[in-house]
Design a protein around this motif. Structure first.
Motif: not given
Length: 778
Positions: A731, A734, A738, A741-742
């Motif tokens: 988290r 992110g 981004t 992180a996904r």
């Protein structure tokens, strides 16, 4: 009315004549201006060097003004004795010796005494008024400077002048008691023939009267300058006098000899005197005062002339040395006896050259010590650099640089002529330099193998870099030293002695990294070093590779940045970003691996904010090629297993090699299971699965899946201490990246199962949490 017309007509006829007179007056004023300029400015300015030399020749006899008074008195007495009936003294010389002549002499002496008293009183009153209300410049009162430093004032202060005043009163009394006698034989040296004692005393009185009277009149006339000074000219004269006095003092300090060798203390006192005087001046005048005294370029020229004189002595000694194969010396006893004085002269010349070189190095050491002390505000409670003094700081900084470069040039010159012993006297092992408190961890600074560097040059540049960049120097009020990093580095690169150049550049780069990049000192932009590094890499790309003994500046900067990054704890993200921007190749992933190991060993883990600079630096380097992995493995084993980096006691060669080689594969559950097995076999201690994920996330090739169907329960031994930490890191990552992180969250769902509903915070390591759980059970 007729008289009015006649007057107007006469005035009209006189206009041409009046115009001629006006033009004549203007020409006279112009001539006086030219004469005043030649006599008052041009002649003294050009005559001062010659007068300095003459004053030096006659120094054992006393002040030059006193010598001039004595010589002039003798010459005037001789002139009066040779032509007693011509000139203004004829009435005195031809008068009968008796009471009448004595009374006339006493009356004249009394008149001069009145003039002397009036001149002294007026000058004292004017001086007091000017000192109380007058303007000053460089510590001198403008209104009284020319008067107090005029040659006539200097003459009135001499003992010879006082003796002449006493002579005016003593001679009349002696004439009343000295009987008329025969001629004195030795007086023929003064006159054409021997004269009596009465004639000698009378001529002496006339000479004293003329000298005292003319000196008092000129002294009284010069006191008029007190009330109407030429401010601009007086300021120039003050600067000229300061420059001349400083050059003379510096020249004397460099004239070392066996009988009169100025110790270092005298040199320190001389420099500290001028720095203290500058400190007491207004801020606007400090730079000008220093430029006229200890920071004037002429001092370096004088030192260079002294060094050239030593070199000439050495060259003449080598040419005349009987031991030189080029000098023919016979074998007979007569030849040996004849060459013995020559050998003695050679020895004397070499000894004298050694004394000059010693004085040369001591003088520069005194200058550098005084300048660096002033720059670091260690000389006095009152700071020389208080206020807006960029010009003063720049003068002191450039003075240190120029002195260090001149020592380097002297070493090169002495080495070129074969004076290896004198050249060696300027060197000191780098491990033995004064104040070595910042040299730990630098490969060539410690141990018996440390190379020799130029003592004065190395310490001067080192102290200058610390004064400019080091964190605790001027922490409350950081002040720029007026010498940008680019100029300081360029000056260091001009040093010809290679070990000294490497030492100085290392000190400058390290102090800049610690003070500006890490310490956050605002005196200079942290990106200045990155610009130098980029320019150095571009220059290296356009020329052939240098030998390992002379690495480019860019490589030195990269080594220092890596060393500072791996030896610093809790760096700010911006500082870490600046340091990583100076690294290339294997050093970036090696620094990341060291950071992961050191953080976990210290009972903490790297946050997303701390990892972000590494991700930015590695963005263009991933995935790593096989050659890059080989290079990284070889260097990582050397770095991570080095005790100096504080990670060798909980790592193994096999573990480090596996971590590096794992970057060539995608992070899969099978790789995580292998990681857990190596932990159990003690190849990789302390690290958790979170660290492995961070390692691959920043430096690896990405995430992958297992070839066979994966059962998340197989990872339970590896993730039981990292599940919550992994999800929390995904988290926080992110906010940095981004997309990554996904991908990390998708992989975690596949590898370890869905995200727990109530995860535990990962502020502590698994070992710490277990320890706390055990305490709660009790």
């Amino acid at each position: 009315m007729e008289w009015i017309f006649s007057a107007v007509g006469g005035l009209a006829r006189a206009v041409p004549e009046i115009g001629k007179l006006i033009v004549l007056g203007l020409l006279l004023a112009l001539m006086l201006r030219i004469v005043w300029f030649m006599v008052g400015i041009w002649a003294p300015l050009h005559a001062r060097p010659a007068l300095r030399k003459v004053r030096g020749w006659f120094a054992p006899l006393g002040p030059l003004a006193q010598i001039l008074l004595c010589v002039t008195t003798v010459l005037a007495t001789a002139l009066i004795l040779r032509v007693p009936k011509a000139g203004p003294w004829a009435s005195v010389m031809t008068e009968d010796h008796g009471a009448g002549l004595s009374r006339s002499m006493l009356a004249g002496a009394a008149a001069l005494l009145v003039l002397l008293t009036f001149a002294g009183s007026r000058a004292r009153w004017a001086e007091e008024d000017a000192r109380d209300d007058g303007a000053t410049y460089m510590g001198q009162v403008l209104a009284t400077y020319r008067f107090l430093n005029s040659p006539w004032t200097s003459l009135t202060r001499q003992r010879a002048f006082q003796a002449l005043v006493i002579t005016l009163f003593v001679v009349p009394l002696l004439l009343t008691v000295v009987p008329a006698g025969p001629s004195i034989p030795w007086t023929a040296l003064l006159a054409e023939r021997a004269v009596s004692a009465e004639d000698l005393l009378t001529a002496l009185w006339c000479a004293a009267f003329a000298l005292v009277g003319s000196t008092l009149i000129m002294h009284l006339a010069s006191s008029l300058r007190v009330s109407m000074p030429n401010t601009t000219f007086v300021q120039h004269q003050i600067r000229w006098d300061l420059e001349e006095e400083s050059r003379a003092d510096w020249n004397d300090l460099l004239r070392a000899s066996a009988a009169k060798d100025p110790p270092l203390r005298i040199l320190h006192e001389w420099t500290q005197h001028h720095l203290s005087a500058a400190r007491a001046l207004p801020i606007a005048e400090r730079a000008g005062y220093l430029r006229a005294t200890v920071c004037q370029g002429e001092l370096l020229d004088i030192a260079e002339r002294h060094l050239s004189r030593a070199v000439r002595k050495l060259e003449r000694a080598d040419r005349a040395d009987p031991a030189n194969p080029g000098v023919r010396v016979g074998g007979s006893l007569h030849t040996v006896w004849r060459t013995w004085p020559q050998a003695l002269k050679v020895t004397r010349r070499r000894r004298r050259a050694g004394e000059i070189v010693d004085a040369f190095s001591r003088a520069h050491r005194a200058l550098i010590d005084a300048f660096t002390d002033a720059l670091t505000a260690r000389t006095d409670d009152e700071d020389l650099l208080d206020g807006d003094t960029a010009a003063t700081a720049e003068l002191l900084s450039r003075g240190v640089v120029l002195s260090g470069q001149q020592i380097d040039a002297a070493h090169t010159k002495l080495t070129g002529i074969g004076a290896s012993a004198l050249a060696e006297s300027l060197l000191t092992p780098s491990a033995g330099l004064p104040d070595r408190s910042f040299n730990q961890g630098r490969p060539w600074h410690d141990g018996a193998e440390s190379p020799k560097v130029l003592t004065i040059t190395a310490t001067g540049f080192r102290d200058l870099a610390r004064a400019a960049y080091y964190p605790w120097k001027r922490k409350d009020s950081p002040t720029s030293l007026g010498l940008p990093l680019t100029d300081l580095v360029e000056a260091a690169q001009q040093i010809q002695h290679h070990p000294t150049r490497e030492y100085v550049l290392d000190e400058i780069v390290t102090d800049f990294l610690r003070g500006i990049v890490i310490g956050g000192s605002p005196v200079e932009d942290p990106g200045a070093l990155e610009k130098i590094w980029t320019r150095g890499r571009e220059n290296s790309a356009h020329r052939n590779e240098r030998s390992t003994a002379e690495e480019p500046l860019a490589k030195l900067i990269e080594r220092r940045a890596f060393s500072v990054l791996t030896h610093s704890v809790d760096l700010a993200p911006k500082a870490r970003e600046h340091l990583l921007a100076l690294l290339t190749g294997w050093r970036i992933p090696c620094a990341l691996l060291h950071a992961l190991l050191y953080a976990r060993r210290s009972g903490r883990e790297l946050s997303a904010v701390q990892l972000a600079p590494y991700a930015t630096a590695m963005q263009s380097a991933t995935p790593l090629s096989p050659e890059a992995l080989d290079d990284l493995e070889a260097n990582a084993l050397e770095i991570i297993r080095d005790p100096d980096y504080n990670t060798s006691h909980f790592t193994s060669d096999a573990g480090v090699s596996w971590l590096v080689r794992s970057l060539g594969e995608r992070l899969t559950p099978d790789l995580c299971i292998e990681f857990a097995g190596r932990r159990e076999s003690f190849q990789i201690l302390e690290l958790r699965l979170l660290d492995l994920v961070q390692w691959h996330l920043v430096a690896g090739t990405g995430f992958g899946t297992s070839l066979d169907a994966h059962d998340p329960t197989l990872l339970e031994p590896a993730v039981r201490d990292s599940t919550a930490a992994l999800w929390q890191f995904s988290r926080s990552w992110g906010t940095v990246h981004t997309r990554q992180a996904r991908e990390l969250r998708f992989w975690l769902c596949y590898a370890v199962g869905p995200e727990p509903e109530h995860e535990t915070s990962s502020h502590y390591t698994w070992a710490v949490r277990t320890r706390l759980a055990g305490l709660n059970e009790h």
